[in-house]
Write a protein that holds these residues in place. Sequence first.
Motif, PDB file in Angstrom:
ATOM      1  N   VAL A 188       0.856  -1.173   0.000  1.00 16.97           N
ATOM      2  CA  VAL A 188       0.000   0.000   0.000  1.00 16.97           C
ATOM      3  C   VAL A 188       0.892   1.222   0.000  1.00 16.97           C
ATOM      4  CG1 VAL A 188      -1.809   1.250   1.271  1.00 16.97           C
ATOM      5  CG2 VAL A 188      -1.705  -1.236   1.418  1.00 16.97           C
ATOM      6  N   ARG A 189       0.646   2.163  -0.926  1.00 16.71           N
ATOM      7  CA  ARG A 189       1.412   3.419  -0.934  1.00 16.71           C
ATOM      8  C   ARG A 189       0.508   4.572  -0.573  1.00 16.71           C
ATOM      9  NH1 ARG A 189       3.661   4.415  -6.284  1.00 16.71           N
ATOM     10  NH2 ARG A 189       3.603   6.550  -5.508  1.00 16.71           N
ATOM     11  N   PHE A 190       1.001   5.498   0.231  1.00 15.78           N
ATOM     12  CA  PHE A 190       0.190   6.619   0.683  1.00 15.78           C
ATOM     13  C   PHE A 190       0.626   7.919   0.008  1.00 15.78           C
ATOM     14  CE2 PHE A 190       0.267   3.519   4.125  1.00 15.78           C
ATOM     15  CZ  PHE A 190      -1.086   3.314   4.300  1.00 15.78           C
ATOM     16  N   ALA A 191      -0.329   8.835  -0.113  1.00 16.75           N
ATOM     17  CA  ALA A 191       0.007  10.166  -0.611  1.00 16.75           C
ATOM     18  C   ALA A 191       0.785  10.891   0.472  1.00 16.75           C
ATOM     19  CB  ALA A 191      -1.280  10.921  -0.921  1.00 16.75           C
ATOM     20  N   GLU A 192       1.696  11.798   0.067  1.00 18.37           N
ATOM     21  CA  GLU A 192       2.433  12.618   1.043  1.00 18.37           C
ATOM     22  C   GLU A 192       1.425  13.478   1.796  1.00 18.37           C
ATOM     23  OE1 GLU A 192       5.738  12.754   1.718  1.00 18.37           O
ATOM     24  OE2 GLU A 192       6.016  11.050   0.366  1.00 18.37           O
ATOM     25  N   SER A 193       1.554  13.517   3.129  1.00 23.25           N
ATOM     26  CA  SER A 193       0.605  14.368   3.871  1.00 23.25           C
ATOM     27  C   SER A 193       1.180  15.760   4.013  1.00 23.25           C
ATOM     28  CB  SER A 193       0.295  13.765   5.216  1.00 23.25           C
ATOM     29  OG  SER A 193       1.475  13.451   5.873  1.00 23.25           O
TER      30      SER A 193
END
Length: 193
Positions: A188-193
């Motif tokens: 799972v890859r997350f968007a930069e917060s």
Amino acid sequence: MNFLEERIVKDGIVKEGNVLKVDSFLNHQMDIGLFDQMGAEFRRRFAEKEITKILTIEASGIGIACVVAQHFHVPVVFAKKSKSINIEGEMYIAEVESFTHKCKNQVIVSKKFLLPEDKVLIIDDFLANGCALQGLISIVQEAGASIEGIGIAIEKGFQPGGRTIRNLGFHLESLAIVESMDAETGTVRFAES
Ligand code: 5GP
């Protein structure tokens, strides 16, 4: 990574069809300590907002909304998915298409529990195509109440719901925004917060 992203990496399961299973801590078995951290984080992100009511949708939004509500000290109202014989009097009704169950539901809220003077924070577990949220938004608008913010646990950023809701001008905060996921590798890859 924040606390929720770390938990998704640890315990989330990527399924075929762009479905993220988080039933060991979010929407079947529920980690209340995690929910409490989420509540504190939403309180921080909506600190400047005066909230009088939290609105969510059954079933999996209810647990999160109740713990979040302890940080705002306001009641929780949840939209019901079927016409219950226990609901008396006038109701707000919206049509919602379910992402996971691929069917259409009517969601209803009794007019008694949503008043024009209410300042509403909408809370839900997932944001995918945005159908559930659109239904809740239309109910709040029909009531003449104001939407002060929308708090989501997990937004699937590769589906259009988040963009649509932000383009409508709502203050939407998602604690984890999944940019991409792969059922084969389980990553799972997350968007930069
Ligand atoms: P939407 O209406 O934004 O398309 O979908 C929101 C609802 O669908 C959420 O309330 C959630 O119950 C369900 N949902 C959407 N995507 C997922 C997913 O990847 N995993 C799980 N467990 N539920 C999802």
